[in-house]
Design an enzyme around this catalytic site. Structure first.
Site, PDB file in Angstrom:
ATOM      1  N   CYS A  96       5.514  82.045  33.583  1.00 43.84           N
ATOM      2  CA  CYS A  96       6.068  82.820  34.470  1.00 43.84           C
ATOM      3  C   CYS A  96       7.366  83.399  33.789  1.00 43.84           C
ATOM      4  O   CYS A  96       7.026  84.440  34.120  1.00 43.84           O
ATOM      5  CB  CYS A  96       6.538  81.714  35.990  1.00 43.84           C
ATOM      6  SG  CYS A  96       6.992  82.390  37.297  1.00 43.84           S
ATOM      7  N   HIS A 220       0.968  79.316  37.540  1.00 47.75           N
ATOM      8  CA  HIS A 220       1.864  78.081  36.941  1.00 47.75           C
ATOM      9  C   HIS A 220       0.263  76.549  37.008  1.00 47.75           C
ATOM     10  O   HIS A 220       0.347  76.397  37.516  1.00 47.75           O
ATOM     11  CB  HIS A 220       2.740  77.315  38.133  1.00 47.75           C
ATOM     12  CG  HIS A 220       3.517  78.144  38.159  1.00 47.75           C
ATOM     13  ND1 HIS A 220       5.293  77.749  37.292  1.00 47.75           N
ATOM     14  CD2 HIS A 220       4.296  79.197  39.265  1.00 47.75           C
ATOM     15  CE1 HIS A 220       6.311  78.660  37.956  1.00 47.75           C
ATOM     16  NE2 HIS A 220       5.384  79.314  39.288  1.00 47.75           N
ATOM     17  N   GLU A 222       0.745  73.802  35.579  1.00 49.05           N
ATOM     18  CA  GLU A 222       1.671  72.950  35.267  1.00 49.05           C
ATOM     19  C   GLU A 222       1.391  72.228  36.685  1.00 49.05           C
ATOM     20  O   GLU A 222       2.027  71.106  36.942  1.00 49.05           O
ATOM     21  CB  GLU A 222       3.309  73.160  35.170  1.00 49.05           C
ATOM     22  CG  GLU A 222       4.007  72.859  35.810  1.00 49.05           C
ATOM     23  CD  GLU A 222       4.254  74.746  36.028  1.00 49.05           C
ATOM     24  OE1 GLU A 222       3.217  75.130  35.008  1.00 49.05           O
ATOM     25  OE2 GLU A 222       5.086  75.569  36.183  1.00 49.05           O
TER      26      GLU A 222
END
Lengths: 259, 965
Positions: A96, A220, A222
């Site tokens: 990002c 994302h 994660e």
């Protein structure tokens, strides 16, 4: 076997550092959070790491343009050390805001003069949007090895529309296998808004450098390391891990293999 | 040298910002706009060469792939053709623009040192045939807010103002001793003190005893501390309450401290062992696990948001985040919750009073203000609600809440004498002056000019830096206590921390944004992103260094003493010397009158119909009920990676979730449930039942996501009119007693609260109050997030149950609102019956007997079932005869749309039918239908005939349409 060390680099406004570190930890790496000021004081400390992660957030508020100020800090104060880091065959991931930083500092798609030739600009919708997207992996990157099916990750950004300086560059990136993630529909077909959440050229969501070792992506991974982070996790009982974890696993396994 | 730089998108690049403005202009009804082009402007001042400026442009200010730049001289009269109109908007002097500091940093990073100042501006080139009046409308309604910005006149160079004047110290004494009553009131009014005559007299007599006049600073400090905002005079004062014709009757009461009589009484009586710190700190703290506690606070920022929606909401959320950061020794914020009330966004322009902004603009501004701050801080916004009523036109409600997690051993603070007073974070400017007292008076059409100092814009990255460093300092035990600088600025923060000890502050040591501030302005400025720490002398060097390393300023401005006095100095001059005791306990106790008379409303005469499909569709597109996806998507609800039940759920992630479930720790499956209950419509009929219904609603939401009543704490948040008016206060008293009854019955302690009064708008001498509105926010610990449930229908063939009795309680319902009526039969809460249902349902969830639960609330049963099936993309057949229904006059519409409390729609697999029914035995429930493959909603009425038949896709489209901007 040594655990690869990951430098999770943060500054004012970074806000996905902890979950990025958690993802690396989950796949067996040893992450450390470093503030840019500390690294600039001790630049050689970068030598101790096998992976550099630039997490998401709003570095310096994304003032002027997203990632711009942090990108300049890397470009004008740490370029030499970073280029050495890359030459040593080590890995970089930018998620990002981290992707925006890698693009604006010229590390992605990458050239020797660190000249910026692609960009991530304001979404076509004109606003920040948080939504889950389907991604199709392609190209060549150590980070995306064996990711063959469609993966499902959240995006959350206001400036994620990928554009290129000119069309020939697009062909070049395609040919080199540098385009590694494209937004798609649930069935894997080319996406229009909102499946392509920002109006990116050809639905490009993530790219790599020519070596395949530097990855930048808007979604994302994660935020989907456990299946219960999936919006419909109730249907996935019994599955523990999420679809973003493979990216971190690939990076760490590559580091172990090559060190 | 002054350089003006313009950065604009290259041709061929989609100008998303220009397009947004164009949509806005069309929305104003101005149709002949062809194109809007957006240009970012930077003014640079300093001794730099043109070459250096070019380098700045190329390397910093423009993106060469997407943009081009040009450097202009001071004169800027470029022509854009006859049908192109130029509007350039810049911030007013003194308004903080965080981009300026960033540009300066970026220039230094390039190795260029000569630039001394930066000013940004936004330029719009609007093409199309427009009259001067239309251009003015566009500018005023869309492009700028005169409280913080101005349109740059291209003929006059306005980029930089000269140096602000220096401040030369002059002590100001206010002649109070000899003042008559009239003069006392004048002093209060002129100083914007919002102190009444009683209070002014109390101060006068205090200073008569001291045989001296107060300084302006002393008077201000008293006004800030005694303000309704800081002192909660209404809730803590005496009230003489009378009522007529209310059920249940409370009788006539002499109330000493309404808060202790109702809200705090529940907490005391329930005496829950998991309540760690209640009504003491900046937020309420409950136990989370063996190592951690969690805290929750909800604030309001109504008046600032009325005047400048973006800035007001921005600093509102920034402030409540600091409440979490200032709890105990500092909590880590883990989620935000935001609830708003606006006037309908399609309100006719001629219904918007002079001096007020249009509700659509207010809503857009508030939403982006909250999004901007929460997103940049990296705190997920996981929960919220938005409601609409015309009476919020000049006074919107903006509730912002933050949950934090805090280690058990960091949950308490204690300042010791000798500790240093340290201010950290942003510098102090003239912004936000009189925010605390401003919110303690009614808004008038003059508020925008009189109180414009109370409006400001936040800098979330500054606060993020403070957060990062603060938690590091906390874990090294470098400070003994802290609090945030909110309303009242340093005056409240230092006054509070030193209340039991005493404090000495040297105001000239406070870091300033610019020169020229008087000692008093420094003392009461509400500049954002500041906190006050008490630091033992031995730790100070280490602490300052730690903050400085991440570019956060930490400055010693004084010390805590043992004198029990508040002493302020400016360059060795004593400017304030007050006894802490008088400051904190000197406020005169008065008795406020409160009267509640149950009013009679029109009962609509609604004829029976065969088909209610149209009514259902109308309800689904009611602004209160329709999809809020446009808002929710602008908030990051995934950051920190802990979002388990998200605000949007369902097959395509667009259904309305009941409550949120968040897992705050990576290595634990424990979760936090957040819910909110708000329903001002019931309050028009009876605030008592409104309060009870709000509490019932939060419980329903918690049960719906798989939670239980085991560890649920709640927060009260009253937004009311002028409490000096007996009718307003009467309603408040009833609401507070409703809170007591419901919270006690369900065993939910209050842990924190907030009140915001004077939410009235004064126009030509006539005062209009907002609807008295109570927000109940709930926080609950879920032992294992793997139990969490979402509300969408899961599979064809599954059974649909309605749990809980429906009664003919259509008063205040959205169904009646379609007929512009309120009615009188407001939903009540049958506590015993409800509690048993909640417990049974929660046990059934734990046993895994349930696939989905949805709270039956706004719009009643028909809306709840619609939401479930369109979120799961299925159909349903429903048989009203099977529903538990207590009625003397059974009607399909009552059963479909009544908003009776304590009800749920539940989805159960067929093979779990027996077990589920056994678990619910003795509770009111009915097997009302099942989920179908055919994607439509078919409802069979009490007579067995079909009364609703609509395609699922139509239900969804209708629900999504109204706010799909």
């Amino acid at each position: 076997m040594l655990k690869p060390k990951v430098c999770v680099l943060r500054t004012a406004g970074t806000n996905c550092d902890k979950e990025t570190a958690a993802a690396f930890k989950l796949v067996g790496a040893t992450p450390e959070l470093w503030h840019i000021n500390s690294l600039l004081e001790k630049k050689r400390c970068l030598d101790n790491f096998q992976i550099l992660a630039l997490p998401g957030g709003f570095s310096y508020g994304d003032d002027i343009a997203s990632g711009k100020l942090f990108a300049n800090e890397l470009k004008f104060k740490l370029a030499k050390e970073l280029q050495e880091f890359i030459c040593q065959g080590k890995l970089i991931i930018g998620i990002c805001n981290g992707f925006q930083i890698l693009v604006k500092s010229g590390f992605l798609p990458g050239n020797s003069e660190l000249k910026q030739n692609v960009s991530l600009i304001t979404n076509d919708s004109g606003k920040f949007e948080d939504r889950w997207v389907y991604l199709k992996a392609s190209g060549k990157s150590v980070w995306t090895k064996d990711i063959s099916q469609i993966i499902y990750l959240p995006v959350a950004h206001g400036e994620g529309k990928f554009i290129l300086e000119d069309k020939s560059l697009l062909n070049k990136l395609e040919q080199n296998g540098q385009i590694v993630f494209k937004y798609c529909t649930a069935l894997g077909e080319p996406a229009r808004y909102p499946d392509n959440p920002n109006g990116s050229t050809q639905g490009i969501a993530g790219i790599t450098d020519v070596t395949g070792r530097i990855l930048g992506l808007m979604p994302h991974p994660e935020r989907h390391i456990f299946s219960r982070q999936h919006p419909r996790h109730e249907n996935l009982k019994g599955k523990k891990f999420g679809q973003g974890l493979a990216i971190f696993k690939n990076g760490v396994e590559y580091s172990i293999r090559t060190s | 040298m002054w350089y003006k730089i313009e950065v604009v998108d290259k041709s061929g690049i989609f100008d998303a910002l220009g397009q947004s403005v164009k949509r806005g202009i069309l929305g104003l009804g101005i149709k002949n706009v062809k194109q809007v082009k957006f240009i970012q402007v930077y003014n640079l001042l300093g001794s730099v060469t043109l070459e250096e400026v070019k380098s700045i442009c190329e390397n910093l200010l423009s993106d060469k792939v997407a943009q081009v730049y040009r450097i202009l001289g001071v004169a800027n009269k470029a022509s854009f053709g006859s049908n192109a109109h130029l509007v350039e908007v810049a911030y007013n002097p003194g308004v903080m623009d965080p981009v300026e500091a960033s540009v300066l940093k970026g220039i230094q990073d390039l190795g260029i040192s000569g630039v001394t100042a930066v000013k940004t501006a936004k330029k719009y080139i609007i093409s199309g045939k427009l009259s001067a009046a239309q251009l003015k409308t566009i500018s005023e309604k869309l492009l700028y807010n005169k409280l913080i910005q101005h349109v740059v006149d291209p003929q006059i160079s306005q980029g930089f103002l000269g140096h602000l004047p220096e401040y030369n110290f002059k002590l100001i004494i206010v002649e109070l001793l000899s003042a008559t009553s009239r003069r006392l009131l004048e002093i209060s009014k002129q100083g914007q003190l919002f102190l009444n005559l009683n209070e002014m007299r109390q101060i006068q007599s205090h200073f008569r005893k001291l045989k001296r006049n107060p300084t302006d600073c002393e008077l201000e400090t008293l006004a800030q501390t005694w303000s309704e905002h800081c002192y909660h005079k209404t809730f803590r004062g005496n009230i003489a309450y009378q009522e007529r014709q209310a059920v249940p009757a409370l009788g006539n009461l002499a109330i000493k401290n309404l808060l202790k009589t109702t809200i705090m009484k529940v907490t005391k009586e329930l005496n829950k062992s998991w309540c760690v710190s209640v009504f003491k700190d900046n937020s309420g703290i409950i136990k989370f696990d063996a190592k951690n506690n969690i805290c929750f606070k909800v604030e309001t920022h109504n008046h600032p948001s009325a005047l400048e929606p973006f800035g007001g909401a921005n600093t509102g959320i920034g402030g409540v985040i600091r409440d979490a950061m200032g709890t105990g020794l500092g909590a880590q914020p883990i989620l935000n919750s935001d609830v708003f009330c606006f006037a309908p966004p399609d309100l006719a322009f001629n219904k918007v009073p002079r001096g007020s902004l249009h509700p659509k603009r207010v809503m857009q501004g508030v939403v982006s203000g909250v999004g901007d701050y929460g997103n940049k801080m990296g705190i997920p916004t996981v929960n919220g609600a938005i409601l609409f009523h015309e009476h919020f036109v000049s006074n919107p409600l903006v509730y912002c809440g933050t949950v934090g997690i805090i280690p058990k051993d960091k949950s308490f603070k204690q300042t010791d004498p000798g500790d240093l007073v340290v201010v950290i974070g942003g510098a102090t400017g003239r912004d936000g002056i009189h925010g605390a007292t401003f919110s303690s008076g009614e808004l008038t059409h003059e508020s925008e000019t009189v109180s414009s100092g109370a409006v400001q814009i936040g800098n979330p990255i500054q606060e993020k830096k403070v957060l990062d460093t603060l938690l590091a300092a906390r874990d090294l035990n470098l400070y003994s206590a802290l609090t945030d600088c909110g309303a009242g600025g340093l005056s409240s923060a230092v006054g509070e921390m030193g209340a039991a000890l005493g404090a000495k502050v040297y105001l000239d040591k406070v870091p300033l944004k610019y020169s020229g501030l008087t000692y008093m302005e420094i003392w009461i400025s509400e500049s954002q992103e500041r906190m006050v720490l008490s630091v033992p002398v031995k730790n100070i060097d280490k602490l300052v260094k730690l903050f400085a390393h991440e570019n956060v300023q930490a400055t010693v401005i004084g010390e805590f003493t043992a004198t029990k006095r508040l002493e302020l100095y400016y360059e060795d001059n004593l400017v304030c010397d007050l006894a802490m005791r008088f400051l904190h306990d000197g406020l005169p106790r008065i008795v406020k009158k409160a009267v509640y008379i149950q009013s009679k409303h029109r009962e609509p005469k609604i004829l029976l119909k065969k088909d209610y499909s149209v009514d259902l569709l109308k309800l689904l597109s009611h602004y209160d009920i329709c999809s809020k996806e446009w808002v929710i998507r602008q908030y990051d609800h995934e950051v920190q990676g802990g979002s388990i039940i998200k605000p949007l759920v369902g097959l395509t992630n667009d259904g309305p979730s009941d409550a949120s479930v968040t897992k705050p720790l990576f290595d634990s499956d424990k979760g936090i449930v957040i819910a909110n209950g708000i329903n001002f419509r019931f309050g028009f009929i009876d605030p008592y039942w409104m309060a009870a219904s709000c509490i019932d609603e939060v419980v329903r939401q918690i049960i719906s996501v798989g939670g239980s009543l085991e560890e649920v704490a709640i927060l009260d948040n009253f937004c009311w009119g002028n409490p000096d008016k007996p009718d307003r206060l009467g309603g408040l008293v009833r609401a507070a007693f409703g809170c007591y009854a419901a919270a006690k019955a369900y065993g939910l302690p209050f842990i924190s609260g907030k009140d915001s009064f004077y939410n009235e708008f004064n126009l030509h001498g006539k005062s209009t109050s907002i609807p008295g509105t109570l927000l109940i926010s709930a926080i609950s610990v879920m032992p294992d997030v793997n139990q969490a449930l979402s509300m969408y229908a899961k599979a064809v063939g599954n059974l649909i149950y309605l749990v809980g009795n429906t009664r003919d309680e259509l008063g205040g319902s959205h169904y009646y609102d379609l007929y512009q009526a309120l009615g009188n039969v407001v939903p009540r809460v049958y506590f015993k019956e409800a509690l048993a249902s909640f417990q049974a349902l929660s046990r059934a969830t734990k046993k895994g007997l349930i696939k989905a639960v949805h709270d039956c609330s706004d719009g009643g049963l028909a809306v709840a079932i619609s939401e479930m099936i369109f979120s799961g993309d299925l159909g349903a057949e429903i048989f009203l005869r099977e529903a538990p229904y207590l009625s003397d006059n059974p009607r399909n519409d009552s059963l479909l749309f009544s908003e009776s409390n304590s009800r749920f729609v539940v989805e159960v697999e067929k093979n779990k039918q027996k077990e589920f029914e056994k678990a619910l035995k003795g509770r009111p429930f009915g097997l009302v239908g099942y989920l179908t493959q055919s994607k439509d909603l078919k409802v069979y009425g009490l007579d067995g005939k079909i009364c609703i038949n609509v395609a699922t896709s139509k239900l969804k489209e209708t629900w999504r349409a109204p706010l799909k901007w």
